[in-house]
Structures are given as structure tokens and as C-alpha cells.
Scaffold this motif. Sequence first.
Motif, PDB file in Angstrom:
ATOM      1  N   ARG A 191      65.200  55.146  59.721  1.00 45.30           N
ATOM      2  CA  ARG A 191      65.786  56.278  60.425  1.00 45.30           C
ATOM      3  C   ARG A 191      65.991  57.334  59.351  1.00 45.30           C
ATOM      4  O   ARG A 191      67.001  57.359  58.654  1.00 45.30           O
ATOM      5  N   ALA A 192      64.978  58.177  59.168  1.00 49.65           N
ATOM      6  CA  ALA A 192      64.944  58.984  57.957  1.00 49.65           C
ATOM      7  C   ALA A 192      63.978  60.147  58.095  1.00 49.65           C
ATOM      8  O   ALA A 192      63.262  60.267  59.085  1.00 49.65           O
ATOM      9  N   GLY A 193      63.953  60.973  57.062  1.00 50.73           N
ATOM     10  CA  GLY A 193      62.994  62.060  56.979  1.00 50.73           C
ATOM     11  C   GLY A 193      61.751  61.675  56.216  1.00 50.73           C
ATOM     12  O   GLY A 193      60.789  62.442  56.164  1.00 50.73           O
ATOM     13  N   TYR A 194      61.759  60.474  55.634  1.00 48.39           N
ATOM     14  CA  TYR A 194      60.658  60.007  54.793  1.00 48.39           C
ATOM     15  C   TYR A 194      60.374  58.556  55.133  1.00 48.39           C
ATOM     16  O   TYR A 194      61.273  57.805  55.532  1.00 48.39           O
ATOM     17  N   VAL A 195      59.139  58.128  54.950  1.00 44.62           N
ATOM     18  CA  VAL A 195      58.738  56.790  55.383  1.00 44.62           C
ATOM     19  C   VAL A 195      59.393  55.700  54.541  1.00 44.62           C
ATOM     20  O   VAL A 195      59.748  54.637  55.052  1.00 44.62           O
ATOM     21  N   THR A 196      59.557  55.925  53.238  1.00 37.74           N
ATOM     22  CA  THR A 196      60.157  54.931  52.351  1.00 37.74           C
ATOM     23  C   THR A 196      61.217  55.589  51.473  1.00 37.74           C
ATOM     24  O   THR A 196      61.195  56.814  51.278  1.00 37.74           O
ATOM     25  N   GLY A 249      60.366  55.245  68.009  1.00 38.79           N
ATOM     26  CA  GLY A 249      61.373  55.922  68.808  1.00 38.79           C
ATOM     27  C   GLY A 249      61.337  57.418  68.617  1.00 38.79           C
ATOM     28  O   GLY A 249      61.592  58.190  69.549  1.00 38.79           O
ATOM     29  N   GLU A 250      60.998  57.836  67.398  1.00 40.75           N
ATOM     30  CA  GLU A 250      60.917  59.266  67.115  1.00 40.75           C
ATOM     31  C   GLU A 250      59.960  59.488  65.958  1.00 40.75           C
ATOM     32  O   GLU A 250      60.022  58.808  64.931  1.00 40.75           O
ATOM     33  N   SER A 251      59.053  60.420  66.133  1.00 39.73           N
ATOM     34  CA  SER A 251      58.147  60.857  65.073  1.00 39.73           C
ATOM     35  C   SER A 251      57.899  62.342  65.309  1.00 39.73           C
ATOM     36  O   SER A 251      57.033  62.730  66.080  1.00 39.73           O
ATOM     37  N   VAL A 252      58.704  63.165  64.659  1.00 41.65           N
ATOM     38  CA  VAL A 252      58.682  64.605  64.875  1.00 41.65           C
ATOM     39  C   VAL A 252      58.458  65.311  63.545  1.00 41.65           C
ATOM     40  O   VAL A 252      59.154  65.037  62.557  1.00 41.65           O
ATOM     41  N   ASP A 253      57.464  66.179  63.524  1.00 43.60           N
ATOM     42  CA  ASP A 253      57.112  66.944  62.328  1.00 43.60           C
ATOM     43  C   ASP A 253      57.949  68.216  62.294  1.00 43.60           C
ATOM     44  O   ASP A 253      57.814  69.084  63.157  1.00 43.60           O
ATOM     45  N   ASP A 254      58.836  68.322  61.316  1.00 43.93           N
ATOM     46  CA  ASP A 254      59.657  69.516  61.146  1.00 43.93           C
ATOM     47  C   ASP A 254      58.981  70.451  60.147  1.00 43.93           C
ATOM     48  O   ASP A 254      58.645  70.028  59.034  1.00 43.93           O
ATOM     49  N   MET A 255      58.803  71.691  60.539  1.00 40.02           N
ATOM     50  CA  MET A 255      58.061  72.653  59.715  1.00 40.02           C
ATOM     51  C   MET A 255      58.950  73.832  59.357  1.00 40.02           C
ATOM     52  O   MET A 255      59.577  74.439  60.226  1.00 40.02           O
ATOM     53  N   LEU A 276      62.085  60.738  61.734  1.00 42.69           N
ATOM     54  CA  LEU A 276      61.370  59.484  61.949  1.00 42.69           C
ATOM     55  C   LEU A 276      62.377  58.387  62.304  1.00 42.69           C
ATOM     56  O   LEU A 276      63.387  58.225  61.624  1.00 42.69           O
ATOM     57  N   ARG A 277      62.053  57.657  63.356  1.00 43.14           N
ATOM     58  CA  ARG A 277      62.882  56.527  63.774  1.00 43.14           C
ATOM     59  C   ARG A 277      61.923  55.448  64.267  1.00 43.14           C
ATOM     60  O   ARG A 277      61.357  55.550  65.363  1.00 43.14           O
ATOM     61  N   VAL A 278      61.721  54.422  63.448  1.00 37.73           N
ATOM     62  CA  VAL A 278      60.662  53.438  63.708  1.00 37.73           C
ATOM     63  C   VAL A 278      61.181  52.031  63.428  1.00 37.73           C
ATOM     64  O   VAL A 278      61.915  51.809  62.460  1.00 37.73           O
ATOM     65  N   LEU A 279      60.796  51.091  64.280  1.00 41.49           N
ATOM     66  CA  LEU A 279      61.002  49.668  64.031  1.00 41.49           C
ATOM     67  C   LEU A 279      59.645  48.988  63.960  1.00 41.49           C
ATOM     68  O   LEU A 279      58.731  49.313  64.727  1.00 41.49           O
TER      69      LEU A 279
END
Length: 263
Positions: free
Chosen positions: A149-154, A222-228, A246-249
Motif C-alpha cells: 500500500r504505497a507509491g512505489y512497488v518495493t 485493489g488500486e493502481s493509479v498513475d499520478d502525474m 498502489l494497493r496490491v495483494l
Amino acid sequence: MSLVPLCMAFACGPVETSQPGIPDDVDDPTNPEPTSACEPRQAGLSADFELTIEGWPGDTNGYFLYNVAAPCQVEAATPTSRDLRCTDGDDEHSVTLTIADSRIAGAVPESGPVFLRAARTDPEFGENQWFVVRAGSEVTGALLAGGLRAGYVTPEPGDGYFSPIRMVTGTEEGCPVEVEDECLNRRRARMGFWVDDVQGASILDGHEGDIDASGTYRAVVGESVDDMMGSLPRCGGDDPRYADNLRVLIGAKAQEGPPGTAR
């Protein structure tokens, strides 16, 4: 381009890093008819999780509230949670992991050894949280479940946090750009998955599915949104809101045995 945090003992700030794109001319091996452009989010889908950690010290450079890796024992379980007792040197810590999707939670055993990695940034740097649970008592164990649950994948680039799974965001051109304000635009995106460096599925924001051809892993996006960031001169700086949402399981799927065997 996404902004990825690069943290060292003396400084922490976002830097631009290149990430591989999702090829347009490669067939999706797990879904020959992918979701069409900008399909509505699936109702009832949730990639939420909560991680409660007792007594673990924060990171010394001030960027992370915690950034831990430790062997644990699963001491109690419900369909959507696991209570862990984790060992860090001579210290023991209680950890409760709650996962909204019971199928992902079910990939973590109800007892026995697991290895936990978990990280969370100081709120000054945005609401960023990650976890991964692996089989056995080593960091190299098989991936069972993970989430972000973040702005970055890792938490940090290039560390193989969710290995063998790698994730990359890719803009969904069929979705309209939503103007938040003069300095922020948003567009729904796809999360592209690789497993052992083999390209897998591309899943649209608000959808779920298998991510590899063998059906070993599933993901809930759950969420994958590109903020520009806007182009006006006053738009800029290290504002966390310019990072993606980003919100992914992710989780290993239960494998069916031969006919007649218990599962």
C-alpha cells in the motif's frame, strides 16, 4: 517514469529511475482476453491489509518507521489473520497480520515457521507499507503472501523484495486523465507481473486474476493509479502525492493434488 525513494544514512529523497515497460505486442499467457480499456472496478474487491508490530525499533535514518526481516512462528490464525511471534536477535516481538482477502491470507500456514519482511515509511514521506511472508525460517523461502500500500512497488529499488514476482505499473491509455488540481493529474493503470523473469498477466486497477501461466500465484490489484505532476513552474518538489497510488495483494494459490487426495 515513477519517483522511487532512495535512502541512505545521510539523506532520503525520490530519484527518477527507469522501469521496464509492458510490451504491447506480447500475448498475455494467463488471459487471452484481457479486461477491456477502463472497465469499472470489480465490486467488493479489496487489497487491504494491516500489520501491527509491537516493540520493534524504528530505522536509524528516519525514513522508515520500521524495516524488518526476521524468522517467526505462527501462533494463532483466523480466516483473515495470523498472529506471529518473531525473533530479532535476543528479542521477541508480537506481530498481527490481517489480510482482507481470505484466499491470500490462506496461503500463510496456520502454524509453524515463516519468514517475515515488513517495512513502513514515516508519514512525512507518504503512506507506504509493504510486507512479504515466506515459507520456513529463511529469507530465501518460497513466497506465500505479500502486499503493498504505497507509491512505489518495493521499499528500495532492486532488492527482489517479492521475488520471484516482479511488478511494474503501465498506463491504461483507454482510461481518461482525471484532473485533481493544477499540479496533479491521475489515470487508472495496469499492474504488469513477471514471475522468474517471465512476463505474466497485466491486471487493470480494481481487478484480480492469476498472474502466471502455471496458476501458481494470484493477485488482487485493489488500486493502481498513475499520478502525474502538472507542468506549471510551481508544480514540483518531493510531494508524496506525486507518487503512484498502489494497493496490491499477491499470494500463492493452493495446488490441487491427485484425485482422491486430501487438501
